[in-house]
Design a protein around this motif. Structure first.
Motif, PDB file in Angstrom:
ATOM      1  N   THR A 168     -56.015  69.380 -22.211  1.00 39.41           N
ATOM      2  CA  THR A 168     -56.870  68.210 -22.362  1.00 39.41           C
ATOM      3  C   THR A 168     -57.297  67.738 -20.986  1.00 39.41           C
ATOM      4  N   ALA A 169     -58.596  67.658 -20.792  1.00 42.19           N
ATOM      5  CA  ALA A 169     -59.146  67.279 -19.491  1.00 42.19           C
ATOM      6  C   ALA A 169     -59.737  65.880 -19.559  1.00 42.19           C
ATOM      7  N   SER A 170     -59.659  65.195 -18.436  1.00 41.27           N
ATOM      8  CA  SER A 170     -60.309  63.896 -18.357  1.00 41.27           C
ATOM      9  C   SER A 170     -61.806  64.100 -18.529  1.00 41.27           C
ATOM     10  N   GLU A 171     -62.458  63.104 -19.039  1.00 42.38           N
ATOM     11  CA  GLU A 171     -63.872  63.228 -19.404  1.00 42.38           C
ATOM     12  C   GLU A 171     -64.714  63.672 -18.222  1.00 42.38           C
ATOM     13  N   TYR A 172     -64.342  63.281 -17.035  1.00 43.41           N
ATOM     14  CA  TYR A 172     -65.122  63.611 -15.854  1.00 43.41           C
ATOM     15  C   TYR A 172     -65.258  65.115 -15.665  1.00 43.41           C
ATOM     16  N   ALA A 173     -64.206  65.850 -16.077  1.00 44.49           N
ATOM     17  CA  ALA A 173     -64.243  67.304 -15.901  1.00 44.49           C
ATOM     18  C   ALA A 173     -65.399  67.911 -16.682  1.00 44.49           C
ATOM     19  N   TYR A 174     -65.639  67.367 -17.859  1.00 40.49           N
ATOM     20  CA  TYR A 174     -66.701  67.941 -18.677  1.00 40.49           C
ATOM     21  C   TYR A 174     -68.057  67.419 -18.265  1.00 40.49           C
ATOM     22  N   SER A 175     -68.142  66.165 -17.945  1.00 37.33           N
ATOM     23  CA  SER A 175     -69.435  65.619 -17.560  1.00 37.33           C
ATOM     24  C   SER A 175     -69.913  66.223 -16.249  1.00 37.33           C
ATOM     25  N   SER A 176     -69.001  66.736 -15.448  1.00 35.51           N
ATOM     26  CA  SER A 176     -69.367  67.321 -14.168  1.00 35.51           C
ATOM     27  C   SER A 176     -69.561  68.819 -14.257  1.00 35.51           C
ATOM     28  N   ARG A 177     -69.513  69.378 -15.455  1.00 35.65           N
ATOM     29  CA  ARG A 177     -69.786  70.790 -15.680  1.00 35.65           C
ATOM     30  C   ARG A 177     -68.862  71.691 -14.859  1.00 35.65           C
ATOM     31  N   TYR A 178     -67.599  71.400 -14.896  1.00 37.65           N
ATOM     32  CA  TYR A 178     -66.621  72.280 -14.289  1.00 37.65           C
ATOM     33  C   TYR A 178     -66.529  73.584 -15.081  1.00 37.65           C
ATOM     34  N   SER A 179     -66.141  74.608 -14.400  1.00 38.03           N
ATOM     35  CA  SER A 179     -65.663  75.816 -15.056  1.00 38.03           C
ATOM     36  C   SER A 179     -64.146  75.698 -15.139  1.00 38.03           C
ATOM     37  N   MET A 180     -63.550  76.409 -16.095  1.00 37.89           N
ATOM     38  CA  MET A 180     -62.114  76.251 -16.301  1.00 37.89           C
ATOM     39  C   MET A 180     -61.445  77.599 -16.531  1.00 37.89           C
ATOM     40  N   GLY A 181     -60.146  77.613 -16.287  1.00 40.92           N
ATOM     41  CA  GLY A 181     -59.426  78.861 -16.456  1.00 40.92           C
ATOM     42  C   GLY A 181     -57.974  78.642 -16.826  1.00 40.92           C
ATOM     43  N   TRP A 182     -57.361  79.713 -17.256  1.00 42.51           N
ATOM     44  CA  TRP A 182     -55.926  79.747 -17.518  1.00 42.51           C
ATOM     45  C   TRP A 182     -55.289  80.745 -16.557  1.00 42.51           C
ATOM     46  N   PHE A 183     -54.191  80.324 -15.967  1.00 42.70           N
ATOM     47  CA  PHE A 183     -53.420  81.172 -15.074  1.00 42.70           C
ATOM     48  C   PHE A 183     -51.976  81.182 -15.552  1.00 42.70           C
ATOM     49  N   ARG A 184     -51.200  82.143 -15.085  1.00 40.75           N
ATOM     50  CA  ARG A 184     -49.798  82.161 -15.446  1.00 40.75           C
ATOM     51  C   ARG A 184     -48.958  82.672 -14.282  1.00 40.75           C
ATOM     52  N   GLN A 185     -47.712  82.239 -14.283  1.00 42.12           N
ATOM     53  CA  GLN A 185     -46.790  82.679 -13.250  1.00 42.12           C
ATOM     54  C   GLN A 185     -45.436  82.950 -13.873  1.00 42.12           C
ATOM     55  N   ALA A 186     -45.014  84.193 -13.766  1.00 40.08           N
ATOM     56  CA  ALA A 186     -43.699  84.606 -14.241  1.00 40.08           C
ATOM     57  C   ALA A 186     -42.695  84.441 -13.106  1.00 40.08           C
ATOM     58  N   PRO A 187     -41.412  84.292 -13.434  1.00 42.22           N
ATOM     59  CA  PRO A 187     -40.404  84.133 -12.390  1.00 42.22           C
ATOM     60  C   PRO A 187     -40.431  85.282 -11.389  1.00 42.22           C
ATOM     61  N   GLY A 188     -40.468  84.947 -10.115  1.00 42.20           N
ATOM     62  CA  GLY A 188     -40.448  85.957  -9.077  1.00 42.20           C
ATOM     63  C   GLY A 188     -41.770  86.664  -8.846  1.00 42.20           C
ATOM     64  N   LYS A 189     -42.823  86.211  -9.522  1.00 47.16           N
ATOM     65  CA  LYS A 189     -44.129  86.854  -9.375  1.00 47.16           C
ATOM     66  C   LYS A 189     -45.174  85.859  -8.903  1.00 47.16           C
ATOM     67  N   GLU A 190     -46.271  86.412  -8.395  1.00 49.63           N
ATOM     68  CA  GLU A 190     -47.393  85.592  -7.980  1.00 49.63           C
ATOM     69  C   GLU A 190     -48.117  85.034  -9.209  1.00 49.63           C
ATOM     70  N   ARG A 191     -48.752  83.887  -9.039  1.00 46.93           N
ATOM     71  CA  ARG A 191     -49.582  83.356 -10.116  1.00 46.93           C
ATOM     72  C   ARG A 191     -50.803  84.249 -10.278  1.00 46.93           C
TER      73      ARG A 191
END
Length: 125
Positions: free
Chosen positions: A23-46
């Motif tokens: 859930t993003a604050s309204e400003y994120a959408y009104s400002s036309r941000y792009s968005m992504g999902w990242f992940r980080q496992a233990p001992g690994k880079e994101r």
């Protein structure tokens, strides 16, 4: 200021499904941000999992293609990650991010300006 809050993580057996929400604050959408999902496992880079450009273009890491789907519900300021056919190697902390990445760098964390606190996903075999 953009605020991002992830939810939906949990524990699931291999082959199962989860849907993460951000859930993003309204400003994120009104400002036309792009968005992504990242992940980080233990001992690994994101690592980048998937991203959606401001015009709706999406991209996925090879490891999740065909299993994960990113989507947005602009009316609710929500970003989703539907994860199917989960594998133990998908176990990680998952983060939502927003910013102005270049279209061809949606999976590069340095391109993003704002991050959520993360939600844990654990897949057991």
């Amino acid at each position: 200021q953009v605020q991002l809050v992830e939810s939906g993580g949990g524990s699931v057996q291999a082959g199962g499904s989860l849907r993460l929400s951000c859930t993003a604050s309204e400003y994120a959408y009104s400002s036309r941000y792009s968005m992504g999902w990242f992940r980080q496992a233990p001992g690994k880079e994101r690592e980048g999992v998937t991203g959606i450009f401001s015009d709706g273009f999406t991209t996925y890491a090879d490891s999740v293609k065909g299993r994960f789907t990113i989507s947005k519900d602009n009316g609710k300021n929500n970003l989703y990650l539907q994860m199917n056919s989960l594998k133990p190697e998908d176990t990680a902390m998952y983060y939502c991010a927003a910013g102005w990445p270049r279209r061809w760098r949606l999976l590069v964390q340095e391109e993003y300006n704002y991050w959520g606190q993360g939600t844990q996903v654990t897949v057991s075999s």
